[in-house]
Motif scaffolding. Structure first.
Motif, PDB file in Angstrom:
ATOM      1  N   VAL A  60      14.130  -3.055  16.304  1.00 12.10           N
ATOM      2  CA  VAL A  60      15.525  -3.006  15.871  1.00 12.10           C
ATOM      3  C   VAL A  60      16.362  -3.747  16.916  1.00 12.10           C
ATOM      4  O   VAL A  60      16.216  -3.516  18.116  1.00 12.10           O
ATOM      5  CB  VAL A  60      16.016  -1.554  15.731  1.00 12.10           C
ATOM      6  N   MET A  61      17.218  -4.657  16.442  1.00 13.70           N
ATOM      7  CA  MET A  61      18.054  -5.444  17.351  1.00 13.70           C
ATOM      8  C   MET A  61      19.497  -5.419  16.884  1.00 13.70           C
ATOM      9  O   MET A  61      19.795  -5.027  15.747  1.00 13.70           O
ATOM     10  CB  MET A  61      17.531  -6.876  17.449  1.00 13.70           C
ATOM     11  N   ARG A  62      20.375  -5.858  17.774  1.00 12.39           N
ATOM     12  CA  ARG A  62      21.800  -5.858  17.429  1.00 12.39           C
ATOM     13  C   ARG A  62      22.422  -7.212  17.729  1.00 12.39           C
ATOM     14  O   ARG A  62      22.024  -7.907  18.664  1.00 12.39           O
ATOM     15  CB  ARG A  62      22.542  -4.762  18.193  1.00 12.39           C
ATOM     16  N   ASN A  63      23.403  -7.578  16.920  1.00 10.10           N
ATOM     17  CA  ASN A  63      24.253  -8.743  17.170  1.00 10.10           C
ATOM     18  C   ASN A  63      25.629  -8.247  17.560  1.00 10.10           C
ATOM     19  O   ASN A  63      26.336  -7.616  16.762  1.00 10.10           O
ATOM     20  CB  ASN A  63      24.357  -9.624  15.916  1.00 10.10           C
ATOM     21  N   ASP A  64      26.017  -8.502  18.815  1.00 11.56           N
ATOM     22  CA  ASP A  64      27.342  -8.123  19.311  1.00 11.56           C
ATOM     23  C   ASP A  64      28.290  -9.295  19.189  1.00 11.56           C
ATOM     24  O   ASP A  64      27.895 -10.453  19.436  1.00 11.56           O
ATOM     25  CB  ASP A  64      27.266  -7.707  20.779  1.00 11.56           C
ATOM     26  N   PHE A  65      29.545  -9.009  18.870  1.00 12.30           N
ATOM     27  CA  PHE A  65      30.560 -10.044  18.734  1.00 12.30           C
ATOM     28  C   PHE A  65      31.499  -9.947  19.932  1.00 12.30           C
ATOM     29  O   PHE A  65      32.178  -8.940  20.123  1.00 12.30           O
ATOM     30  CB  PHE A  65      31.331  -9.864  17.416  1.00 12.30           C
ATOM     31  N   GLU A  66      31.489 -11.006  20.741  1.00 15.24           N
ATOM     32  CA  GLU A  66      32.269 -10.977  21.983  1.00 15.24           C
ATOM     33  C   GLU A  66      32.962 -12.314  22.179  1.00 15.24           C
ATOM     34  O   GLU A  66      32.325 -13.344  22.373  1.00 15.24           O
ATOM     35  CB  GLU A  66      31.349 -10.678  23.174  1.00 15.24           C
ATOM     36  N   ASN A  67      34.313 -12.270  22.095  1.00 12.82           N
ATOM     37  CA  ASN A  67      35.139 -13.451  22.379  1.00 12.82           C
ATOM     38  C   ASN A  67      34.709 -14.680  21.571  1.00 12.82           C
ATOM     39  O   ASN A  67      34.556 -15.776  22.094  1.00 12.82           O
ATOM     40  CB  ASN A  67      35.104 -13.766  23.879  1.00 12.82           C
ATOM     41  N   GLY A  68      34.480 -14.455  20.277  1.00  9.33           N
ATOM     42  CA  GLY A  68      34.143 -15.558  19.389  1.00  9.33           C
ATOM     43  C   GLY A  68      32.687 -15.968  19.400  1.00  9.33           C
ATOM     44  O   GLY A  68      32.301 -16.898  18.699  1.00  9.33           O
ATOM     45  N   ILE A  70      28.398 -14.669  19.369  1.00 12.67           N
ATOM     46  CA  ILE A  70      27.487 -13.593  18.967  1.00 12.67           C
ATOM     47  C   ILE A  70      26.358 -13.521  19.983  1.00 12.67           C
ATOM     48  O   ILE A  70      25.711 -14.529  20.279  1.00 12.67           O
ATOM     49  CB  ILE A  70      26.903 -13.837  17.558  1.00 12.67           C
ATOM     50  N   TYR A  71      26.164 -12.337  20.553  1.00 10.19           N
ATOM     51  CA  TYR A  71      25.104 -12.118  21.534  1.00 10.19           C
ATOM     52  C   TYR A  71      24.085 -11.146  20.955  1.00 10.19           C
ATOM     53  O   TYR A  71      24.452 -10.058  20.483  1.00 10.19           O
ATOM     54  CB  TYR A  71      25.685 -11.573  22.835  1.00 10.19           C
ATOM     55  N   THR A  72      22.826 -11.532  20.989  1.00  8.75           N
ATOM     56  CA  THR A  72      21.752 -10.732  20.400  1.00  8.75           C
ATOM     57  C   THR A  72      21.002  -9.994  21.489  1.00  8.75           C
ATOM     58  O   THR A  72      20.674 -10.569  22.535  1.00  8.75           O
ATOM     59  CB  THR A  72      20.786 -11.623  19.613  1.00  8.75           C
ATOM     60  N   SER A  73      20.713  -8.719  21.245  1.00  8.11           N
ATOM     61  CA  SER A  73      20.026  -7.912  22.255  1.00  8.11           C
ATOM     62  C   SER A  73      19.171  -6.833  21.581  1.00  8.11           C
ATOM     63  O   SER A  73      19.549  -6.297  20.537  1.00  8.11           O
ATOM     64  CB  SER A  73      21.045  -7.236  23.184  1.00  8.11           C
TER      65      SER A  73
END
Length: 793
Positions: A60-68, A70-73
């Motif tokens: 299971v992974m997540r896509n974070d939205f930060e300052n325009g 997308i960071y995947t972790s």
């Protein structure tokens, strides 16, 4: 027919021993390179295939939205795993939450104690990953006080006896009962470092609950009912985390196990080709090119000897042999020579594999029991036969019988042109590989010489991992300083050589409300800056003399630039705590960027917090005037006096930092390895051609010497063609290598520049190698008695 063919080939090989040895040797070396690359690629492509549920397991992974952006972790809160298991259990056969990083702990039984790496995971973990059991069952993590051991660790602790129900002590604190022993995981698997498995409840006991959402420190693995459900389930669970995240509203998705290794990189939310997959393609291409070089040698030497075959071919055609029969004859010869070369290559590969495995960091072995290996070998021999033998077969079989019987074949430029072209191609490839190898090594050296923001030399790190360590900071520090070999000591909650610990939500005056960057954070003791050698730009270090320093922080250059603060000393930053109480911090110092992550990437914005709590990592600075050999026994004695159950497992900071280059150094060593083989193959072909050309000009050389030509003039005459060919190859290779290496360097943020001397150096190396290869034969021809030369043939 085969018997007759065999006799003919034997006579041909026996008659031309030197050319046969060069042809077979060159082909064998090329095949060795291909076999090694195939084994390396097979290891990469079979990553994680040791797990029986390979097709239905996902992370299971997540896509974070930060300052325009997308960071995947893959790092997630434990609460998400609990939610997926309780509310979405119909989607999954099993769910397991696993601590996000490998844990280094002391495992002891009696006098035997070892610092080992392992994982905290939920009970379904061993079943999801189909751990192969030696003793016990895969359900061994149901009891909070249980532990499962790898076969190698079990043998170290208990010998060959069944250890199930035996007790071990972890970190001199917890008594755990062995409930199972599993076979060691192969090196190309996700849990290759798993020397032990412990229930996750043991890790979270007392400070975290299964419903916590504010700590991102877990990975979540799921086993699906069917491989076909990935996309559907990813869409269904996409928004499950949004109600539980105040700052970021991440999208959740599933990442199948089949893509963990070669498709592990994400860019702006999209799964991109990883650097490792690029290397798979690159080495596959290099393997084909090296084999092509070996086949070119074979073609060149075969066609170069065409005049020797001309009369035989003319006679065969005159007595009725068709062109098809001659083609079959020459391909048959090539096939048997390829088989001999392949057999020799198998022997040489067996000798080289242990060294190659060490260089690549893999556990490679010949796949004797793999049917696909033998199918590949047969196909490989057939393909190589046609690569090496098709041109000579069609070329030699095309001779006009009348001209051939008179002792000739084809005349003019056409006869020599293909041979020259092939030699130029060989050296163009070799020069390109030389330039590539020099560039890789230059990039590694460039990163190694990068300022790291602290002093690595004389700094050792330990992770005591024992209750004997906690609460004794001052006692341990005084004991170490009293040895006379230690300058200072400090502790931190994370190692200095990684970027664990990342937080958002910090505020400061002038910050854009929409701007919410992530900072790398670390808690340290007061003496941390002095011990590791932080380099201050402004302000001062933490001091025990100022109790208010507990609410002070240090920031690095990148954090200062990100915040855009002018005159940052005594400026305030703040952040809500877990109970939403706002905590205020005063900036008391700015330090140079520390290279904690990849040395090829920019440093992350960092904030350093002082702490008087117990912390996991211990750092000791050895006095510069004291050698490590003299200091380590005294440090060990001091620590053992206070922590008798803790092994003295230390690491030098510079060694840990240099370990960051391991992967790139392996790439560089492999590139150098293949380059050397390509050069050897090219030189073998060049040597064979030098012999042939010298033989063809024997009478000419004799006449020139009788007419007064000096030996050096003869050598220059014989060498000038080879020099010209290498010069043309250099002109072709340079722009190709420049383009390829520029593209490779683009993947690095912190990178070197392509220097002109790399290209000049590659040209000098290739020219020198070519001259050394042909000069010996040229010298022999030039110093031969002219009378013997005139009697030649």
């Amino acid at each position: 027919m085969l018997k007759q063919l065999g006799r003919t080939i034997y006579r041909t090989l026996d008659k031309n021993k030197r050319f046969s040895i060069i042809s077979i040797g060159g082909l064998a070396i090329g095949i060795v390179v291909v076999l090694l690359i195939v084994l390396w690629i097979h290891d990469e492509l079979s990553f994680n295939k040791c797990y029986k549920n390979y097709d239905t397991v996902a992370e299971v992974m997540r896509n974070d939205f930060e300052n325009g952006q997308i960071y995947t972790s893959p790092i997630l809160p434990i609460g998400l795993g609990t939610l997926l298991k309780s509310s979405y259990g119909n989607y999954f056969e099993k769910v397991a939450i696993v601590r996000s990083q490998v844990e280094s702990r002391i495992i002891a039984s009696g006098e035997a104690k070892f610092t080992e790496n392992g994982f905290f995971m939920q009970p379904d973990g061993p079943t999801i990953f189909s751990f192969e059991m030696v003793y016990g069952s895969q359900n061994g993590l149901k009891d909070i006080n249980s532990i499962m051991l790898s076969e190698s660790l079990a043998k170290k602790l208990f010998g060959v006896a069944d250890p199930v129900n035996q007790l071990v002590k972890m970190d001199a604190t917890w008594d755990l009962r062995v409930t199972g022993v599993y076979k060691d995981m192969p090196n190309n698997s996700e849990f290759r470092e798993a020397s032990y498995l412990i229930p996750l409840d043991q890790y979270i006991n007392g400070w975290l609950t299964l419903d916590s959402w504010n700590n991102y420190n877990m990975k979540i693995y799921v086993q699906l009912h069917s491989k076909a459900e990935y996309e559907h389930i990813s869409v269904s669970i996409k928004d499950v985390m949004k109600p539980y995240s105040d700052i970021s509203k991440p999208d959740i998705f599933l990442h199948p196990m089949s893509r963990w290794h070669l498709y592990s990189q994400f860019e702006n939310g999209l799964n991109i080709t990883s650097e490792q997959l690029k290397y798979v393609w690159m080495y596959g291409i290099i393997g084909f090119i090296v084999l092509l070089l070996a086949c070119i040698n074979f073609m060149n030497l075969y066609t170069a000897r065409s005049e020797k075959y001309a009369k035989e071919i003319g006679i065969r055609k005159t007595i009725g042999s068709t062109r098809q029969q001659l083609i079959r004859k020459f391909l048959g010869e090539t096939f048997l020579m390829t088989v001999v070369s392949f057999a020799l290559a198998l022997f040489l590969t067996g000798l080289v594999i242990p060294w190659f495995s060490e260089v690549t960091g893999k556990e490679l072995s010949m796949q004797w029991n793999n049917q696909w290996y033998w199918i590949f070998s047969l196909a490989f021999i057939i393909v190589t036969t046609f690569l090496a033998g098709s041109y000579p077969a069609f070329y030699l079989s095309s001779f006009d019988p009348i001209i051939a019987i008179r002792g000739g074949s084809r005349t003019g430029v056409y006869r020599a042109f293909p041979r020259k072209l092939l030699v130029i191609f060989q050296f163009a490839i070799s020069i390109s590989l030389i330039i590539s190898t020099l560039t890789v090594n230059k990039q590694i050296q460039f990163a190694k010489e990068r300022p790291v923001g602290y002093t690595r030399e004389g700094l050792i790190s330990l992770r005591p991992g024992s209750s004997e360590f906690y609460g004794k900071y001052d006692l341990i520090r005084n004991e170490l300083i009293n040895t006379g070999v230690v300058e200072d000591m400090a502790t931190s909650n994370y190692p200095v050589t990684n970027t664990l610990g990342n937080n958002r939500g910090f505020e400061w005056d002038g910050k854009d409300p929409e701007f919410n960057p992530t900072f790398n954070t670390i808690d340290v003791s007061y003496e941390y800056g002095k011990t590791i050698g932080l380099q201050f730009i402004e302000g001062r270090d933490f001091s025990r003399e100022f109790h208010t320093d507990l609410s002070g922080v240090l920031i690095n250059e990148s954090a200062l630039n990100l915040m855009g603060l002018k005159n940052p000393i005594n400026k305030i930053i703040w952040k809500p705590s877990n109970n939403q109480e706002i905590k205020y911090y005063t900036i008391i110092g700015v330090v140079k960027d520390m290279v904690k992550g990849s040395p090829f990437e920019p440093a992350r914005p960092s904030i350093i917090f002082p702490s008087e709590n117990n912390m996991s990592w211990l750092y000791v600075r050895i006095k510069p005037s004291i050698s490590a050999n003299a200091a380590l026994p005294k440090i060990e004695a001091a620590l053992s006096k206070i922590m008798p159950s803790t092994p003295f497992n230390y690491k030098f900071a510079d060694q840990e930092y240099n370990a960051k280059f391991k992967e790139k150094e392996q790439i560089g060593k492999m590139a150098a390895f293949f380059t050397i083989f390509a050069i050897i193959i090219s030189c073998l072909g060049l040597f064979g051609l030098a012999i042939f050309l010298a033989e063809n000009r024997t009478k000419e050389i004799g006449i020139r010497k009788i007419n007064g030509a000096k030996e050096i003039e003869i050598i220059l005459m014989l060498n000038k063609d080879f020099i010209k060919w290498v010069a043309i190859a250099f002109a072709i290779a340079s722009p190709i290598a420049w383009y390829a290496m520029n593209k490779w360097l683009e993947s690095f943020v912190y990178k070197t520049e392509l220097s002109w001397w790399l290209f000049i150096g590659a040209g000098i190396i290739s020219m020198a190698v070519a001259l050394l290869t042909v000069s010996w034969q040229s010298w022999r021809a030039a110093t031969r008695n002219p009378v013997e030369a005139l009697r030649y043939e």
